[in-house]
Design a protein around this motif. Structure first.
Motif, mmCIF file in Angstrom:
data_model
loop_
_atom_site.group_PDB
_atom_site.id
_atom_site.type_symbol
_atom_site.label_atom_id
_atom_site.label_comp_id
_atom_site.label_asym_id
_atom_site.label_seq_id
_atom_site.Cartn_x
_atom_site.Cartn_y
_atom_site.Cartn_z
ATOM 1 N N THR A 101 -14.818 2.102 -1.262
ATOM 2 C CA THR A 101 -16.257 1.952 -1.038
ATOM 3 C C THR A 101 -17.017 3.276 -1.105
ATOM 4 O O THR A 101 -18.157 3.316 -1.563
ATOM 5 N N LEU A 102 -16.413 4.364 -0.649
ATOM 6 C CA LEU A 102 -17.090 5.662 -0.628
ATOM 7 C C LEU A 102 -16.550 6.625 -1.675
ATOM 8 O O LEU A 102 -17.283 7.453 -2.205
ATOM 9 N N TYR A 103 -15.278 6.527 -1.961
ATOM 10 C CA TYR A 103 -14.643 7.450 -2.912
ATOM 11 C C TYR A 103 -13.879 6.646 -3.967
ATOM 12 O O TYR A 103 -12.652 6.641 -4.014
ATOM 13 N N PRO A 104 -14.614 5.939 -4.814
ATOM 14 C CA PRO A 104 -13.959 5.041 -5.782
ATOM 15 C C PRO A 104 -13.101 5.769 -6.800
ATOM 16 O O PRO A 104 -12.216 5.158 -7.407
ATOM 17 N N ASN A 105 -13.339 7.058 -6.988
ATOM 18 C CA ASN A 105 -12.586 7.811 -7.999
ATOM 19 C C ASN A 105 -11.540 8.740 -7.389
ATOM 20 O O ASN A 105 -11.045 9.641 -8.064
ATOM 21 N N LYS A 106 -11.222 8.520 -6.133
ATOM 22 C CA LYS A 106 -10.130 9.260 -5.484
ATOM 23 C C LYS A 106 -9.135 8.231 -4.957
ATOM 24 O O LYS A 106 -9.536 7.281 -4.279
ATOM 25 N N TYR A 107 -7.848 8.440 -5.227
ATOM 26 C CA TYR A 107 -6.875 7.377 -5.052
ATOM 27 C C TYR A 107 -5.784 7.720 -4.043
ATOM 28 O O TYR A 107 -5.278 8.840 -4.005
ATOM 29 N N VAL A 108 -5.426 6.697 -3.264
ATOM 30 C CA VAL A 108 -4.172 6.698 -2.519
ATOM 31 C C VAL A 108 -3.232 5.787 -3.289
ATOM 32 O O VAL A 108 -3.557 4.624 -3.549
ATOM 33 N N ASN A 169 0.731 10.857 -18.936
ATOM 34 C CA ASN A 169 -0.129 10.184 -19.916
ATOM 35 C C ASN A 169 -1.334 9.479 -19.307
ATOM 36 O O ASN A 169 -2.283 9.167 -20.033
ATOM 37 N N VAL A 170 -1.289 9.231 -18.005
ATOM 38 C CA VAL A 170 -2.401 8.569 -17.327
ATOM 39 C C VAL A 170 -3.035 9.492 -16.293
ATOM 40 O O VAL A 170 -4.223 9.803 -16.357
ATOM 41 N N ALA A 171 -2.219 9.949 -15.335
ATOM 42 C CA ALA A 171 -2.760 10.865 -14.316
ATOM 43 C C ALA A 171 -3.207 12.170 -14.952
ATOM 44 O O ALA A 171 -4.235 12.744 -14.592
ATOM 45 N N TYR A 172 -2.407 12.646 -15.899
ATOM 46 C CA TYR A 172 -2.753 13.811 -16.716
ATOM 47 C C TYR A 172 -2.718 13.405 -18.180
ATOM 48 O O TYR A 172 -1.933 12.538 -18.574
ATOM 49 N N LEU A 179 -6.739 11.844 -13.023
ATOM 50 C CA LEU A 179 -6.829 11.127 -11.758
ATOM 51 C C LEU A 179 -6.874 12.090 -10.584
ATOM 52 O O LEU A 179 -6.048 13.001 -10.471
ATOM 53 N N ASP A 180 -7.852 11.871 -9.706
ATOM 54 C CA ASP A 180 -7.954 12.604 -8.450
ATOM 55 C C ASP A 180 -7.185 11.799 -7.411
ATOM 56 O O ASP A 180 -7.631 10.730 -6.985
ATOM 57 N N ILE A 181 -6.026 12.285 -7.029
ATOM 58 C CA ILE A 181 -5.131 11.535 -6.150
ATOM 59 C C ILE A 181 -5.048 12.230 -4.796
ATOM 60 O O ILE A 181 -4.662 13.396 -4.706
ATOM 61 N N LYS A 182 -5.405 11.501 -3.755
ATOM 62 C CA LYS A 182 -5.337 12.036 -2.403
ATOM 63 C C LYS A 182 -3.890 12.126 -1.926
ATOM 64 O O LYS A 182 -3.485 13.115 -1.304
ATOM 65 N N LEU A 183 -3.108 11.097 -2.219
ATOM 66 C CA LEU A 183 -1.739 11.028 -1.723
ATOM 67 C C LEU A 183 -0.930 10.021 -2.524
ATOM 68 O O LEU A 183 -1.463 8.995 -2.947
ATOM 69 N N VAL A 184 0.347 10.328 -2.703
ATOM 70 C CA VAL A 184 1.305 9.383 -3.272
ATOM 71 C C VAL A 184 2.318 9.035 -2.191
ATOM 72 O O VAL A 184 3.037 9.918 -1.697
ATOM 73 N N LEU A 185 2.358 7.750 -1.801
ATOM 74 C CA LEU A 185 3.322 7.251 -0.820
ATOM 75 C C LEU A 185 4.354 6.418 -1.567
ATOM 76 O O LEU A 185 4.052 5.334 -2.059
ATOM 77 N N ASN A 186 5.574 6.928 -1.653
ATOM 78 C CA ASN A 186 6.645 6.268 -2.398
ATOM 79 C C ASN A 186 7.586 5.556 -1.430
ATOM 80 O O ASN A 186 7.937 6.088 -0.379
ATOM 81 N N ILE A 187 7.988 4.334 -1.784
ATOM 82 C CA ILE A 187 8.931 3.574 -0.966
ATOM 83 C C ILE A 187 10.133 3.211 -1.823
ATOM 84 O O ILE A 187 10.014 2.468 -2.793
ATOM 85 N N ASP A 188 11.290 3.744 -1.466
ATOM 86 C CA ASP A 188 12.496 3.559 -2.276
ATOM 87 C C ASP A 188 13.693 3.365 -1.345
ATOM 88 O O ASP A 188 14.001 4.226 -0.520
ATOM 89 N N GLN A 189 14.349 2.243 -1.478
ATOM 90 C CA GLN A 189 15.581 1.930 -0.752
ATOM 91 C C GLN A 189 15.397 1.976 0.765
ATOM 92 O O GLN A 189 15.837 2.905 1.437
ATOM 93 N N VAL A 190 14.763 0.951 1.285
ATOM 94 C CA VAL A 190 14.559 0.840 2.728
ATOM 95 C C VAL A 190 15.149 -0.475 3.236
ATOM 96 O O VAL A 190 14.659 -1.053 4.215
ATOM 97 N N GLY A 191 16.229 -0.930 2.579
ATOM 98 C CA GLY A 191 16.837 -2.208 2.947
ATOM 99 C C GLY A 191 17.772 -2.144 4.126
ATOM 100 O O GLY A 191 18.021 -3.146 4.795
ATOM 101 N N GLY A 192 18.335 -0.964 4.395
ATOM 102 C CA GLY A 192 19.314 -0.858 5.459
ATOM 103 C C GLY A 192 20.564 -1.656 5.147
ATOM 104 O O GLY A 192 20.699 -2.269 4.086
ATOM 105 N N LEU A 193 21.505 -1.646 6.062
ATOM 106 C CA LEU A 193 22.740 -2.413 5.931
ATOM 107 C C LEU A 193 22.838 -3.353 7.111
ATOM 108 O O LEU A 193 22.691 -2.940 8.261
ATOM 109 N N ILE A 194 23.074 -4.630 6.828
ATOM 110 C CA ILE A 194 23.171 -5.602 7.903
ATOM 111 C C ILE A 194 24.274 -5.181 8.866
ATOM 112 O O ILE A 194 25.365 -4.767 8.454
ATOM 113 N N GLY A 195 23.979 -5.220 10.160
ATOM 114 C CA GLY A 195 24.959 -4.815 11.163
ATOM 115 C C GLY A 195 24.740 -3.423 11.700
ATOM 116 O O GLY A 195 25.205 -3.094 12.798
ATOM 117 N N ASN A 196 24.025 -2.584 10.939
ATOM 118 C CA ASN A 196 23.686 -1.249 11.439
ATOM 119 C C ASN A 196 22.566 -1.336 12.469
ATOM 120 O O ASN A 196 21.814 -2.313 12.508
#
Length: 393
Positions: A101-108, A169-172, A179-196
């Motif tokens: 709404t206020l910063y449409p051209n800045k991205y999280v 090719n897109v951000a640069y 692209l004006d990017i405020k932050l990149v939050l990456n989520i990779d392998q957060v499944g855990g192991l059953i029983g832990n």
């Protein structure tokens, strides 16, 4: 993908609560993550089998993602695709943009990969994929000051191919930052192991590569840790970022952070990375943390939002005051919709201490303030307006 790297753990980090406070609306939305939706997403993801980049299963998973977003109310105009080729096979990154709404051209950016190399990859990275989908569903109609990009990368398992292509090719484009990017939050392998005892999530900060973005990453990762404890039942562990889709962004100077499982399942890149072996409750809890944090970073609207620029006012709408930019660095500007000759400004930190008092100054020097969240109260004969501004240098 986190291969061929020694995983070093730091001690459980202490939380710095002074710059962030609990926001009930954020918690309410974090609690909208449902175990049923997480389970369904994980099981459907598993059903596509091995989703190696450029294969039919990979393409079918992409179509599944698109249909998920359409079912949440996003439209084709919100979609974009970043096509690339690996080993002669075409594949695509999927990007869904929610405009701020206020910063449409800045991205999280919240991102994770949907490709796998051995087995269905329910933890690596169906877990991240499922959480991103839930965040997009919940925040679909919630205004945020910053734009959000929900990105699903392909080609991660072949060496960050998809994210490298997107960044270069897109951000640069060449040497030009697009692209004006405020932050990149990456989520990779957060499944855990059953029983832990899966009660802790690792939050990853930038400690290598370019040194110019390390401090900002550390600040954002501390905020990620605080959000995790505020909006989920999880404890946090502080570690370092490596070998996942945030790294091409880091190489261009962007600020990164991420989630990764604390107790290693050791199932990644094996036929054992299945729904039966992961801990769906752990994914559910990481999802709560992610939704809480994404609202914080994108500054989601709420009537009692401590980070909102439209928080509380006793003035009429025609006399509305703007205070910007947010976040700010060395200066903050006060702008009145109607001219006001006499006014006072009081700036307080989140502990309630007054750090600045000014009169009739529309440009406020904030160079002496530390990074954090401050209340700016503007007092006129018509009433008071209090707004929250982030100082982030």
């Amino acid at each position: 993908m986190k291969k061929a790297v020694v995983f070093l753990l730091t001690s459980i980090a202490l939380q710095n609560m002074s710059a962030q406070s609990f926001i009930q609306a954020y918690k309410n939305r974090a609690d909208m993550v449902t175990q049923t939706n997480i389970n369904t997403n994980l099981q459907e993801f598993a059903g596509f089998g091995i989703k190696k980049t450029g294969t039919t299963a990979n393409n079918n998973t992409l179509d599944w993602l698109k249909n998920k977003y359409l079912s949440y109310g996003y439209t084709v105009s919100d979609f974009s695709e970043d096509a690339f080729t690996y080993g002669g096979n075409p594949s695509k990154n999927l990007i869904i943009t929610k405009t701020g709404t206020l910063y449409p051209n800045k991205y999280v950016i919240i991102c994770g990969h949907y490709d796998t190399i051995v087995g269905p990859g329910v933890s690596d990275n169906g877990s991240g994929t499922s959480i991103i989908l839930e965040a997009a569903r919940i925040l679909k109609d919630i205004p945020t000051e910053y734009s959000i990009k929900f990105i699903h990368f392909s080609g991660e398992e072949q060496g960050l191919v998809g994210s490298n292509h997107y960044v270069n090719n897109v951000a640069y484009q060449g040497s030009t930052k697009v692209l004006d990017i405020k932050l990149v939050l990456n989520i990779d392998q957060v499944g855990g192991l059953i029983g832990n005892n899966n009660n802790t999530i690792t939050c990853e900060r930038d400690t290598g590569g370019l040194s110019s973005n390390n401090t900002a990453s550390n600040t954002m990762t501390q905020e990620l840790m605080t959000c995790t404890t505020l909006y989920s039942p999880l404890q946090t562990n502080l570690s370092y970022a490596y070998s996942s889709d945030y790294m091409p962004f880091e190489a261009k100077g962007y600020t990164i952070t991420g989630f990764y499982e604390y107790l290693r399942s050791e199932n990644e890149h094996t036929v054992s990375d299945t729904y039966a072996n992961i801990d769906p409750v752990y994914v559910f809890n990481v999802g709560k943390a992610a939704v809480g944090a994404l609202q914080h970073f994108a500054v989601a609207t709420t009537s009692n939002n401590l980070l909102s620029t439209h928080e509380a006012t006793t003035q009429k709408p025609s006399e509305e005051i703007r205070i910007y930019p947010n976040p700010a660095k060395d200066f903050v500007t006060v702008e009145f919709q109607q001219k006001v000759k006499q006014f006072k400004i009081e700036v307080n930190d989140m502990a309630g201490n007054t750090v600045l008092t000014l009169e009739n100054q529309e440009k406020i020097n904030t160079a002496g303030l530390k990074n954090g969240v401050y209340t700016f109260t503007i007092k006129t004969d018509k009433g008071n307006t209090t707004k929250k501004i982030i100082i982030n240098k």
